[in-house]
Design an enzyme around this catalytic site. Structure first.
Site, PDB file in Angstrom:
ATOM      1  N   ASP A  35      -1.806   5.455  -5.632  1.00  0.00           N
ATOM      2  CA  ASP A  35      -2.162   4.571  -4.529  1.00  0.00           C
ATOM      3  C   ASP A  35      -2.365   3.138  -5.008  1.00  0.00           C
ATOM      4  O   ASP A  35      -3.359   2.822  -5.659  1.00  0.00           O
ATOM      5  CB  ASP A  35      -3.440   5.089  -3.861  1.00  0.00           C
ATOM      6  CG  ASP A  35      -3.844   4.281  -2.646  1.00  0.00           C
ATOM      7  OD1 ASP A  35      -3.057   3.427  -2.201  1.00  0.00           O
ATOM      8  OD2 ASP A  35      -4.953   4.501  -2.135  1.00  0.00           O
ATOM      9  N   ASP A  94       0.821  -1.211   0.000  1.00  0.00           N
ATOM     10  CA  ASP A  94       0.000   0.000   0.000  1.00  0.00           C
ATOM     11  C   ASP A  94       0.856   1.262   0.000  1.00  0.00           C
ATOM     12  O   ASP A  94       1.450   1.605   1.022  1.00  0.00           O
ATOM     13  CB  ASP A  94      -0.906  -0.015   1.229  1.00  0.00           C
ATOM     14  CG  ASP A  94      -2.011   1.021   1.156  1.00  0.00           C
ATOM     15  OD1 ASP A  94      -2.106   1.728   0.137  1.00  0.00           O
ATOM     16  OD2 ASP A  94      -2.789   1.121   2.120  1.00  0.00           O
TER      17      ASP A  94
END
Length: 446
Positions: free
Chosen positions: A328, A100
Site C-alpha cells: 500500500d 494509492d
C-alpha cells in the site's frame, strides 16, 4: 448533514455480492523467483512531496480487519501518515493527487464544495486543507455527468467524502484515458495536506465507491456500481501495451522528512513496464491473494501477498505470518502481527517505547534500527534501517520519531497486515492486473 454510516462502508468495502467471512484464500499458483525481465515503462511520471496525510486509511483497514472487508509519473514523498503525490490532468485542469495502491477511486474536490468538521458541523472550505479550490466542471469541454448516482466514502475517524459522479479525459505521466469515471466531491470532512486536491486509486474495481441514487445516506450494498479504475480503463482502451503498472518510492532525507512540505522527485509511477530505477537481479513474482465470501467465491480487493517470514536479530519461528499483507503506497508504515512488532521494536538501540494510548512504538531519532528482512515468494528483501526511523511532529510541533514497523494486531483468521512505504522504499513493485500477479524487484542501494 447526514452521511453514509461506517457500518455500511465496511459491509460494501469487504463484500459487495454477499457478506465477507474474512477468510484468506491462498492462490495455488507458485511463486516464480529470480532474474525476471520486465520492459522499461513507456510512460512514467515522477513522484513528489512528503506531506501530512489523514490517518483514516490505517483506521479503515483496522476496521475492515475487525469488521467481519507503461507510462511513468513522478511521485511525491511520505513520512508518518504521509503520502506520495503525482500530477494529474482531468478535463484540461491540473492537480496534484495522492497515489494509492490501497484504494480504487479517483476523486477531486469540486469547486464550491462544502467542508465539515469531524463533528459534522459546516466549516470554511480552507479547513479541509485541499491544495486548490477544486475541479470546475464548467471549464471542462469533455466532462459528462453520470446522473442519478453518487460518490461516497466514509471512514472510522468520521472523515467522509460525498459528491457527484462523471466521466472525463484523464492524463497521468503521458498516459491518457478517455471517459474515465471519477468522483467530484461536493461535501467533505477531510484532514488534507494543503497540496493535493484528491486521490488516484489503483486497486481493484471491487473497492470503488459509486452508488445508485443521489442520497448518500441511503446507500447500501445492493446499490453499489462497480467501475474500472484509471489503469484498468487504460488497459481496456488499449492505451498501454502491457497490462501492468509499477511503483518505485524513494526515501527522502531525514531533514526533509522532518521539515519539508514539498520534496520533489521521490520516485516514479510507471505504466506498461517497470519503473526506471536501478535494480538488482533479486526478484520474485507472486499471486495476489483474495478473501472468501459467504458464497464460497474468492474476491480480490487489495494487492495482498503472502509473507512467509520476517527476520531480524533474535527473531523466532513465530515470525511467520499467516494472514496476507497489503502492498500500500498510501500507508507509510509496516503493520505486522503483534508478537513480531513487539520483538522487533525491543531490538532498537535504545529500545522503542510503546505508548498505549497512541497505539504506537516511539524511538529515539538517533537510535540504531535492527536489521530487518521480509521473505516473499522464496526471496528475502531487506528493509534499510533508515526507513525504520520515521520523523513526525507531536501536537506541539516538536520533532518525534516512531518505528517504521508497528503493531497491526494478532495474526489470526480474518486479519490482514500492511507493507507500506517503509518496505516499498526497498523494492520496485510491479502489478500485473491481467494475471493478478505482483513482481517485487530489489532496488540497488541508493
Amino acid at each position: 448533514m447526514a452521511h453514509w454510516k461506517l457500518a455500511t462502508f465496511l459491509a460494501i468495502a469487504v463484500a459487495y455480492a454477499s457478506a465477507l467471512e474474512v477468510r484468506h484464500v491462498r492462490s495455488s499458483r507458485a511463486a516464480v523467483s529470480s532474474g525476471i525481465e520486465l520492459p522499461v515503462a513507456p510512460f512514467s511520471v515522477p513522484l513528489t512531496d512528503k506531506v501530512p496525510r489523514s490517518s483514516a486509511k490505517k483506521r479503515m483497514l483496522r476496521e475492515l480487519r475487525a469488521g467481519a472487508r507503461s507510462n511513468v509519473a513522478v511521485v511525491a514523498g511520505a513520512a508518518d501518515d504521509e503520502e506520495y503525490l503525482t500530477d494529474i490532468t482531468i478535463g484540461g485542469q491540473d492537480f496534484k493527487v495522492v497515489v494509492d495502491t490501497g484504494s480504487s477511486d479517483t476523486f477531486l474536490a469540486g469547486i464550491g464544495f462544502q467542508c465539515f468538521s469531524l463533528a459534522d458541523v459546516p466549516v470554511p472550505e480552507a479547513d479541509c486543507f485541499f491544495g486548490t479550490a477544486g475541479f470546475d466542471i464548467s471549464k471542462s469541454e469533455t466532462f459528462v455527468p453520470f446522473p442519478d448516482t453518487n460518490f461516497n466514502i466514509s471512514f472510522a475517524d468520521a472523515e467522509f467524502l460525498t459528491g457527484s459522479v462523471g466521466f472525463d479525459t484523464i492524463t497521468v505521466g503521458g498516459l491518457t484515458v478517455t471517459q474515465q469515471e471519477f468522483g467530484v466531491v461536493t461535501a467533505a470532512a477531510w484532514n488534507g495536506d494543503t497540496i493535493s486536491t484528491g486521490l488516484m486509486g489503483l486497486a481493484f474495481p471491487t473497492l470503488t465507491s459509486v452508488f445508485n441514487g443521489t442520497d448518500p445516506d441511503a446507500d447500501e450494498t445492493a446499490a453499489h456500481l462497480l467501475y474500472n479504475p484509471f489503469f484498468f480503463s487504460a488497459v481496456q482502451q488499449k492505451a498501454v501495451d502491457a497490462p501492468f503498472f509499477s511503483v518505485a518510492l524513494n526515501r527522502g532525507t531525514f531533514a526533509k522528512e522532518a521539515n519539508s512540505t514539498l520534496d520533489p522527485n521521490l520516485g516514479f509511477l510507471a505504466f506498461g513496464g517497470i519503473a526506471p530505477v536501478a535494480v538488482t537481479k533479486t526478484s520474485t513474482t507472486v499471486p495476489v491473494q483474495g478473501f472468501a465470501t459467504s458464497s464460497g467465491a474468492s474476491e480480490i480487493f487489495f494487492y495482498a501477498v503472502d509473507v512467509e517470514q520476517v527476520t531480524f536479530p533474535g527473531s523466532t519461528a513465530k515470525t511467520t505470518i499467516n494472514a496476507p499483507s497489503i502492498l500500500d503506497t498510501g500507508t507509510t508504515l509496516n503493520l505486522v502481527p503483534t508478537n513480531i512488532a513487539k520483538e522487533f521494536n525491543a531490538r532498537f538501540k535504545p529500545p522503542a517505547t510503546f505508548v498505549e494510548d497512541e497505539d504506537t512504538y516511539f524511538v529515539d531519532c538517533n537510535a540504531i534500527a535492527p536489521t530487518f528482512s521480509i521473505k516473499i515468494g522464496g526471496q528475502e528483501f531487506a528493509v534499510d534501517g533508515r526507513d525504520q526511523i520515521v520523523p513526525s511532529l507531536d501536537e506541539n510541533n516538536n520533532l518525534v520519531c516512531i518505528s517504521g514497523t508497528q503493531d497491526g494486531g494478532p495474526d489470526e483468521e480474518g486479519n490482514f497486515f500492511v507493507l507500506g512505504d517503509v518496505f516499498l522504499h526497498n523494492v520496485v513493485a510491479t502489478f500485473d492486473i491481467s494475471k493478478n500477479d505482483i513482481t517485487l524487484t530489489e532496488r540497488a542501494s541508493y
